[in-house]
Design a protein around this motif. Structure first.
Motif, PDB file in Angstrom:
ATOM      1  N   LEU A  95      13.517  39.652  12.637  1.00 50.17           N
ATOM      2  CA  LEU A  95      14.041  40.869  12.013  1.00 50.17           C
ATOM      3  C   LEU A  95      14.941  40.526  10.831  1.00 50.17           C
ATOM      4  O   LEU A  95      14.899  41.187   9.786  1.00 50.17           O
ATOM      5  CB  LEU A  95      14.813  41.693  13.045  1.00 50.17           C
ATOM      6  N   ARG A  96      15.732  39.499  11.006  1.00 45.76           N
ATOM      7  CA  ARG A  96      16.596  39.065   9.902  1.00 45.76           C
ATOM      8  C   ARG A  96      15.757  38.548   8.733  1.00 45.76           C
ATOM      9  O   ARG A  96      16.083  38.782   7.563  1.00 45.76           O
ATOM     10  CB  ARG A  96      17.556  37.989  10.392  1.00 45.76           C
ATOM     11  N   GLU A  97      14.666  37.866   9.063  1.00 42.47           N
ATOM     12  CA  GLU A  97      13.776  37.361   8.015  1.00 42.47           C
ATOM     13  C   GLU A  97      13.168  38.511   7.209  1.00 42.47           C
ATOM     14  O   GLU A  97      12.954  38.399   6.000  1.00 42.47           O
ATOM     15  CB  GLU A  97      12.665  36.517   8.644  1.00 42.47           C
ATOM     16  N   LEU A  98      12.910  39.636   7.874  1.00 36.28           N
ATOM     17  CA  LEU A  98      12.339  40.805   7.200  1.00 36.28           C
ATOM     18  C   LEU A  98      13.370  41.581   6.372  1.00 36.28           C
ATOM     19  O   LEU A  98      12.999  42.464   5.591  1.00 36.28           O
ATOM     20  CB  LEU A  98      11.730  41.753   8.242  1.00 36.28           C
ATOM     21  N   HIS A  99      14.653  41.309   6.594  1.00 36.35           N
ATOM     22  CA  HIS A  99      15.747  41.983   5.880  1.00 36.35           C
ATOM     23  C   HIS A  99      15.832  43.473   6.216  1.00 36.35           C
ATOM     24  O   HIS A  99      16.311  44.270   5.388  1.00 36.35           O
ATOM     25  CB  HIS A  99      15.602  41.816   4.360  1.00 36.35           C
ATOM     26  N   VAL A 100      15.370  43.871   7.399  1.00 30.84           N
ATOM     27  CA  VAL A 100      15.381  45.295   7.751  1.00 30.84           C
ATOM     28  C   VAL A 100      16.783  45.759   8.112  1.00 30.84           C
ATOM     29  O   VAL A 100      17.646  44.969   8.507  1.00 30.84           O
ATOM     30  CB  VAL A 100      14.412  45.595   8.912  1.00 30.84           C
ATOM     31  N   GLN A 487       6.170  39.100   3.667  1.00 29.93           N
ATOM     32  CA  GLN A 487       6.769  38.874   2.354  1.00 29.93           C
ATOM     33  C   GLN A 487       6.751  40.143   1.508  1.00 29.93           C
ATOM     34  O   GLN A 487       7.711  40.444   0.787  1.00 29.93           O
ATOM     35  CB  GLN A 487       6.021  37.743   1.630  1.00 29.93           C
ATOM     36  N   TYR A 488       5.662  40.904   1.606  1.00 28.86           N
ATOM     37  CA  TYR A 488       5.534  42.105   0.778  1.00 28.86           C
ATOM     38  C   TYR A 488       6.519  43.190   1.223  1.00 28.86           C
ATOM     39  O   TYR A 488       7.222  43.789   0.394  1.00 28.86           O
ATOM     40  CB  TYR A 488       4.102  42.640   0.843  1.00 28.86           C
ATOM     41  N   TYR A 489       6.580  43.431   2.528  1.00 32.90           N
ATOM     42  CA  TYR A 489       7.490  44.460   3.033  1.00 32.90           C
ATOM     43  C   TYR A 489       8.939  44.079   2.753  1.00 32.90           C
ATOM     44  O   TYR A 489       9.767  44.929   2.404  1.00 32.90           O
ATOM     45  CB  TYR A 489       7.256  44.665   4.532  1.00 32.90           C
ATOM     46  N   LYS A 490       9.237  42.791   2.880  1.00 31.42           N
ATOM     47  CA  LYS A 490      10.596  42.321   2.601  1.00 31.42           C
ATOM     48  C   LYS A 490      10.991  42.629   1.156  1.00 31.42           C
ATOM     49  O   LYS A 490      12.139  42.995   0.879  1.00 31.42           O
ATOM     50  CB  LYS A 490      10.688  40.823   2.887  1.00 31.42           C
ATOM     51  N   LYS A 491      10.040  42.508   0.238  1.00 33.73           N
ATOM     52  CA  LYS A 491      10.319  42.811  -1.171  1.00 33.73           C
ATOM     53  C   LYS A 491      10.618  44.298  -1.363  1.00 33.73           C
ATOM     54  O   LYS A 491      11.525  44.672  -2.116  1.00 33.73           O
ATOM     55  CB  LYS A 491       9.127  42.404  -2.040  1.00 33.73           C
ATOM     56  N   ILE A 492       9.846  45.158  -0.677  1.00 31.80           N
ATOM     57  CA  ILE A 492      10.096  46.601  -0.771  1.00 31.80           C
ATOM     58  C   ILE A 492      11.486  46.933  -0.238  1.00 31.80           C
ATOM     59  O   ILE A 492      12.244  47.698  -0.845  1.00 31.80           O
ATOM     60  CB  ILE A 492       9.028  47.394   0.008  1.00 31.80           C
ATOM     61  N   VAL A 493      11.826  46.339   0.911  1.00 27.59           N
ATOM     62  CA  VAL A 493      13.127  46.591   1.535  1.00 27.59           C
ATOM     63  C   VAL A 493      14.257  46.142   0.614  1.00 27.59           C
ATOM     64  O   VAL A 493      15.231  46.876   0.386  1.00 27.59           O
ATOM     65  CB  VAL A 493      13.214  45.868   2.891  1.00 27.59           C
ATOM     66  N   THR A 494      14.130  44.934   0.072  1.00 29.09           N
ATOM     67  CA  THR A 494      15.184  44.376  -0.782  1.00 29.09           C
ATOM     68  C   THR A 494      15.365  45.194  -2.057  1.00 29.09           C
ATOM     69  O   THR A 494      16.491  45.432  -2.508  1.00 29.09           O
ATOM     70  CB  THR A 494      14.855  42.914  -1.134  1.00 29.09           C
ATOM     71  N   ALA A 495      14.235  45.648  -2.636  1.00 21.21           N
ATOM     72  CA  ALA A 495      14.298  46.435  -3.876  1.00 21.21           C
ATOM     73  C   ALA A 495      14.570  47.912  -3.606  1.00 21.21           C
ATOM     74  O   ALA A 495      14.802  48.681  -4.544  1.00 21.21           O
ATOM     75  CB  ALA A 495      12.991  46.285  -4.648  1.00 21.21           C
ATOM     76  N   ASN A 496      14.504  48.316  -2.326  1.00 15.49           N
ATOM     77  CA  ASN A 496      14.669  49.721  -1.937  1.00 15.49           C
ATOM     78  C   ASN A 496      13.651  50.616  -2.641  1.00 15.49           C
ATOM     79  O   ASN A 496      13.947  51.727  -3.071  1.00 15.49           O
ATOM     80  CB  ASN A 496      16.086  50.213  -2.225  1.00 15.49           C
TER      81      ASN A 496
END
Length: 562
Positions: A95-100, A487-496
């Motif tokens: 979960l931490r890796e996903l940045h959720v 990796q893709y979802y993490k980018k969406i989360v980080t960029a909001n």
């Protein structure tokens, strides 16, 4: 997630080519509101395993999967599932890796109350397990969104009382909910009473495809839903009167529904059928909670068909005036689950066919063969339907705060396990339609992608994989491997959201770069695992044979000397 019966008609494009989907025509670049919450989800029965460990009682799904008889594909069970019960810290690291921002999971009622009844016994090991999970999440700055009931009813409540066919379930659920509020409410501020109760009622008490496997056509599902709605309301009132002032949390429900689009937008009957589809799907539970009673179309249709079938009263139960007032307004937010879309057309089913949910609706669900097929028989990628459902819920139920609680895509039949390009495209399309719905004015507070891990998918066993992380179920350790979509979802989360075309396009290629390497690692580790398994079997066997041969030779040697 649930398969549904539908028809694929190859002449659909000819009829609907004039419909148009303006949402698909342009991708909207922009970001979500500040504070928007991103997450992933799972459920207890699908991931935990340890089905009879540390004092846990059996659930109806344990009984259902253990009974055999072809109820689950491959006769699979969730006895071990993802071994999530023993891998909390590792999964929190994922979960931490996903940045959720949040993690939605469910509590196992029979793990906390083995018989389902609080007065009998509380399983303190179950309390500790979930308490430790919640603490681990909060330590990682991840908000827990906790579901009280995701289909795994204690088996003893089913055997003794008939499960959700019995009105007494409302009291037992209230006792269970209050235990959870008491034990975890100091740290949990987002509660979901029931997850997708429509599927629980329809497939558990109408078709029999889910536990408890009953086929009470046209009656059982309505009675179960009636008691579930009242149980939800009672839990909400308990929280509101006893816990809210000191815990300051929110209590809602999560309802799943596909979007229903009229087959012919110029045909009034198809328009009515599509509206009816949504009311029998979403309105069935949402209308009592937001308006105090079932949708009028359900009351009229089921009442009329019941009379035509010779019944004195409607098969749809009735709320008293007191109950209507008690149920109305019992949700601090609306949880929505959504996966796909159907075209809907009118079809009148004669009452003489006998009672059934399908006949009561008087409609047929169709799919356009041009919609991308994601591998699961029922799931087609139709992003524009998501925006329409969100806007429908927003206007239909008085502008409630909405949390998307389930949205995701399963693995295609023939694909490289970790290079899930189709899931990336699904996520991009559906999340963008959600962003457009917010731009339209929908009050959407958060999004939960389904699911964190590949997991046990009910009657489909382990054949459908929705996870961001691939689980090697044939390995007793159930190792997890990240798919490209991580990796893709993490980018969406980080960029909001989706900042600009160039950056968003780069996410896709960077995600796919990692998956080929991960696939090689998966193949190598799978080979090593098989070699280890062979070694564990062969080496002891060879050693045993050597000892036996040596013993025989020694015996012959001793005899020859004597």
């Amino acid at each position: 997630m649930k398969p549904v019966l539908f028809v694929t008609l190859w002449w659909v494009p000819l009829l609907v080519s004039g419909l148009g989907s303006p949402e698909e025509a342009s991708f909207y670049y922009g970001t979500f509101p500040p504070g928007f919450s991103w997450g992933v989800g799972s459920s207890a029965f699908q991931t935990e395993g340890a089905w009879d460990q540390d004092g846990k009682g059996p659930s109806i799904w344990d009984a259902f999967t253990h009974s055999g008889k072809g109820k689950v594909l491959g006769e699979e069970t969730a006895d071990a599932a993802c071994n999530g019960y023993y891998r909390v810290q590792e999964d929190v690291m994922l979960l931490r890796e996903l940045h959720v921002n949040h993690y939605r999971f469910s509590l196992s009622w029979p793990r906390l109350l083995p018989t389902g009844v609080r007065a009998d016994r509380v399983n303190e090991k179950g309390i500790k397990f979930y308490s430790d999970l919640i603490d681990a999440l909060l330590k990682s700055n991840i908000t827990p969104i906790v579901t009280l009931h995701h289909w795994d009813l204690p088996q003893l409540l089913q055997v003794k009382y008939g499960g959700w066919q019995n009105a007494s379930m409302t009291s037992y659920f209230s006792d269970y909910a209050n235990l959870c509020f008491e034990a975890f409410g100091d740290r949990v501020k987002h509660w979901v009473t029931f997850s997708d109760p429509r599927t629980m009622a329809e497939k558990g008490y109408e078709t029999g495809h889910h536990a408890p496997g009953l086929k009470l056509h046209g009656t059982g599902l309505y009675k179960a839903a009636h008691h579930i709605i009242k149980a939800h309301a009672q839990a909400w009132h308990s929280y509101n009167s006893t816990w809210r002032s000191r815990q300051q949390g929110l209590v809602g429900i999560s309802l799943n529904c596909d979007w229903g689009e009229p087959m012919d937008p110029d045909n009034p009957k198809d328009i009515e059928a599509a509206e009816r589809y949504l009311q029998f799907c979403l309105g069935w539970f949402a209308n009592p909670i937001y308006s105090g009673d079932y949708p009028q179309v359900m009351k009229e249709r089921i009442g009329r068909k019941s009379a035509e079938q010779g019944l004195d009263v409607s098969r749809l139960p009735v709320f008293s005036l007191q109950e209507k007032g008690y149920i109305k307004g019992t949700s601090d937010f609306l949880g929505l689950g959504h996966f796909t879309t159907r075209y809907i057309t009118e079809r009148n089913y004669p009452s003489r066919r006998g009672p059934s949910y399908q006949s009561d609706r008087d409609l047929v669900e169709l799919v356009d063969p041009n919609w991308p097929d994601l591998g699961s028989q029922w799931l087609r990628s139709v992003p524009w339907g998501f925006r329409r459902l969100l806007n429908f819920a927003q206007t239909q139920y008085g502008d409630p705060p909405i949390y998307v609680m389930e949205n995701g895509a399963s693995q295609t039949l023939h694909c490289t396990p970790l290079c899930d390009k189709w899931r990336i495209k699904y996520l991009k399309g559906y999340i963008n339609e959600m962003l457009k719905a917010i731009k339209d004015g929908a009050n959407i507070k958060g999004y939960t992608s389904w699911s964190l891990l590949d997991q046990f998918e009910w009657e489909k066993g382990y054949s459908n994989r929705y996870g961001f992380y691939y689980v090697e179920f044939n390995n007793r350790n159930k190792p997890r491997y990240p798919k490209a979509s991580v990796q893709y979802y993490k980018k969406i989360v980080t960029a909001n959201g989706f900042p600009n075309p160039r950056e968003v396009e780069s996410w896709y290629f960077k995600a796919l770069e990692t998956c080929s390497i991960n696939n090689q690692m998966l193949a190598a580790e799978t080979l090593l695992s098989h070699m280890q398994m062979v070694t564990e079997i062969v080496v002891p066997t060879v050693c045993t044979l050597c000892v036996l041969i040596a013993a025989v030779l020694l015996m012959f040697l001793l005899r020859s000397q004597s």
